[in-house]
Design a protein around this motif. Sequence first.
Motif, PDB file in Angstrom:
ATOM      1  N   GLY A   1       0.516  -1.014   0.079  1.00 36.69           N
ATOM      2  CA  GLY A   1      -0.440   0.087   0.186  1.00 36.69           C
ATOM      3  C   GLY A   1       0.871   1.132   0.003  1.00 36.69           C
ATOM      4  N   TRP A   2       1.622   0.884   0.530  1.00 32.31           N
ATOM      5  CA  TRP A   2       3.130   2.523   0.157  1.00 32.31           C
ATOM      6  C   TRP A   2       3.341   3.154  -0.809  1.00 32.31           C
ATOM      7  CZ3 TRP A   2       5.319   0.579   5.696  1.00 32.31           C
ATOM      8  CH2 TRP A   2       4.695   0.924   6.778  1.00 32.31           C
ATOM      9  N   LEU A   3       3.735   1.282  -1.281  1.00 31.91           N
ATOM     10  CA  LEU A   3       4.650   1.786  -2.336  1.00 31.91           C
ATOM     11  C   LEU A   3       3.477   2.332  -3.364  1.00 31.91           C
ATOM     12  CD1 LEU A   3       6.837   1.192  -4.319  1.00 31.91           C
ATOM     13  CD2 LEU A   3       6.441  -1.213  -4.475  1.00 31.91           C
ATOM     14  N   LYS A   4       2.610   1.849  -3.391  1.00 34.40           N
ATOM     15  CA  LYS A   4       0.956   2.201  -4.618  1.00 34.40           C
ATOM     16  C   LYS A   4       1.157   3.135  -4.016  1.00 34.40           C
ATOM     17  CE  LYS A   4      -3.172   0.790  -5.929  1.00 34.40           C
ATOM     18  NZ  LYS A   4      -4.465   0.080  -5.980  1.00 34.40           N
ATOM     19  N   ALA A   5       1.120   3.968  -3.171  1.00 36.24           N
ATOM     20  CA  ALA A   5       0.916   5.511  -2.887  1.00 36.24           C
ATOM     21  C   ALA A   5       1.970   6.081  -3.083  1.00 36.24           C
ATOM     22  CB  ALA A   5      -0.015   5.569  -1.639  1.00 36.24           C
TER      23      ALA A   5
ATOM     24  N   GLY B   1       2.173  10.351  -6.783  1.00 42.13           N
ATOM     25  CA  GLY B   1       3.579  11.229  -6.435  1.00 42.13           C
ATOM     26  C   GLY B   1       4.112  11.366  -5.124  1.00 42.13           C
ATOM     27  N   GLY B   2       4.526  10.522  -4.725  1.00 45.48           N
ATOM     28  CA  GLY B   2       4.804  10.707  -2.973  1.00 45.48           C
ATOM     29  C   GLY B   2       6.122  10.814  -2.952  1.00 45.48           C
TER      30      GLY B   2
ATOM     31  N   PHE C   1       9.851   9.500  -1.858  1.00 37.82           N
ATOM     32  CA  PHE C   1      10.216   8.564  -1.848  1.00 37.82           C
ATOM     33  C   PHE C   1      11.265   8.454  -0.277  1.00 37.82           C
ATOM     34  CE2 PHE C   1      14.438   6.066  -2.562  1.00 37.82           C
ATOM     35  CZ  PHE C   1      13.753   4.349  -3.021  1.00 37.82           C
ATOM     36  N   THR C   2      11.667   9.800  -0.209  1.00 34.85           N
ATOM     37  CA  THR C   2      11.649   9.559   1.153  1.00 34.85           C
ATOM     38  C   THR C   2      11.013   9.457   2.386  1.00 34.85           C
ATOM     39  OG1 THR C   2      14.191  11.129   0.918  1.00 34.85           O
ATOM     40  CG2 THR C   2      13.414  11.135   3.172  1.00 34.85           C
ATOM     41  N   ALA C   3      10.149   9.720   2.033  1.00 33.05           N
ATOM     42  CA  ALA C   3       9.141   9.261   3.264  1.00 33.05           C
ATOM     43  C   ALA C   3       8.339   8.089   3.058  1.00 33.05           C
ATOM     44  CB  ALA C   3       7.447  10.915   3.308  1.00 33.05           C
ATOM     45  N   PHE C   4       8.446   7.771   1.746  1.00 26.11           N
ATOM     46  CA  PHE C   4       7.832   6.558   1.545  1.00 26.11           C
ATOM     47  C   PHE C   4       9.287   5.257   1.911  1.00 26.11           C
ATOM     48  CE2 PHE C   4       9.505   2.917  -1.284  1.00 26.11           C
ATOM     49  CZ  PHE C   4       8.625   2.028  -0.606  1.00 26.11           C
ATOM     50  N   SER C   5      10.174   5.491   2.105  1.00 22.02           N
ATOM     51  CA  SER C   5      11.312   4.354   2.811  1.00 22.02           C
ATOM     52  C   SER C   5      11.303   4.668   4.163  1.00 22.02           C
ATOM     53  CB  SER C   5      13.023   5.136   2.112  1.00 22.02           C
ATOM     54  OG  SER C   5      13.025   6.738   2.430  1.00 22.02           O
ATOM     55  N   ARG C   6      11.123   6.115   4.531  1.00 19.90           N
ATOM     56  CA  ARG C   6      10.837   5.955   5.862  1.00 19.90           C
ATOM     57  C   ARG C   6       9.833   4.968   6.782  1.00 19.90           C
ATOM     58  NH1 ARG C   6      13.186   9.758   9.917  1.00 19.90           N
ATOM     59  NH2 ARG C   6      12.671   9.081  12.193  1.00 19.90           N
TER      60      ARG C   6
END
Length: 335
Positions: free
Chosen positions: A68-72, A77-78, A80-85
């Motif tokens: 879900g995080w990866l899809k968002a 247009g999320g 990348f730093t926030a996704f990886s965190r």
Amino acid sequence: MPIRHCIVHLIDKKPDGSPAVLHARDSELAASQAIENMLADLNDSYNAKQGKAWGFFHEESGAYPFSGWLKAYLEEGGDFTAFSRQAVEHLQKLMEESNLSTGGHVLFAHYQQGMTDYLAIALLHHSEGVAVNDALDVTPAKHLDLGQLHLAARINISEWRNNKQSKQYISFIKGKNGKKVSEYFRDFIGCQEGVDSPSETRTLLKAFSDFVESEDLPEEQARAKTDTLVDYATSQAKMGEPMTLTELSGLIDEERPKAFYDHIRNKDYGLSPEIPADKRTLSQFRRFTGRAEGLSISFEAHLLGSKVEYDEASDTLTIRNLPTQLTDQLKRRKD
């Protein structure tokens, strides 16, 4: 290999049950030749690893939130730093629950290879070494030990988004010391195994053996086609890419490029259109064949020493566990 985004975090955890401490980076790594070299070396090391598994995402849930995080990140247009965190904090939590795990540097890299987008995730460790500095002194030096890669996964983003039926868009290292060591990392990705690479490879080799036998090929042609299959499969494995049945069929018989593919489909071996090659299974596959005076013998090389024994002194073969079809014929002839 265009690198879209890349970042490294550090999880400091000892295998003594102490809490894992996260040291998160707050911005992406700037593009550099060093990062490109690192990712190229990582890919080479990952592709060379044996014992990888292939699979697909569990349905998104509280237990498996990663997809879900990866899809968002991809669709909205999320950052990348926030996704990886988000992801590394989840990994930290799972690490704390696993007494078998130790920390390390966690790499997230979103990159493109050809027309395909990938996300690579790897837990990296340093090794102690030495270097010669500008003053020509020998000094201690640490370096990322990409040869000792035990926890890593690669997600084929393009296939995940464009092929809803696929069950092999994620590959991951299963773990050298058993399933439990890598279980928490697999759960972190939220991946379930979809394709059994050794089993699929064995089935493909069985289909190929049946095809060669049905074609009643001369020994030289049979050996050449075997070499073609093994060379293609080995090459795909080195690149970390699956074998494609249609492509393999064309290589095996250029004059009849669909012959082997049609044989597989007509006999219903249950093979997927794309098969991740298992190098260990391939290394055991070579055929011994020979014909003389109405006698034709053909068997896979890995059977030598088990079901088939050769006595050089007497120039004889001993074959055990004969095919049922053959034993039935022999019994009828005896009767």
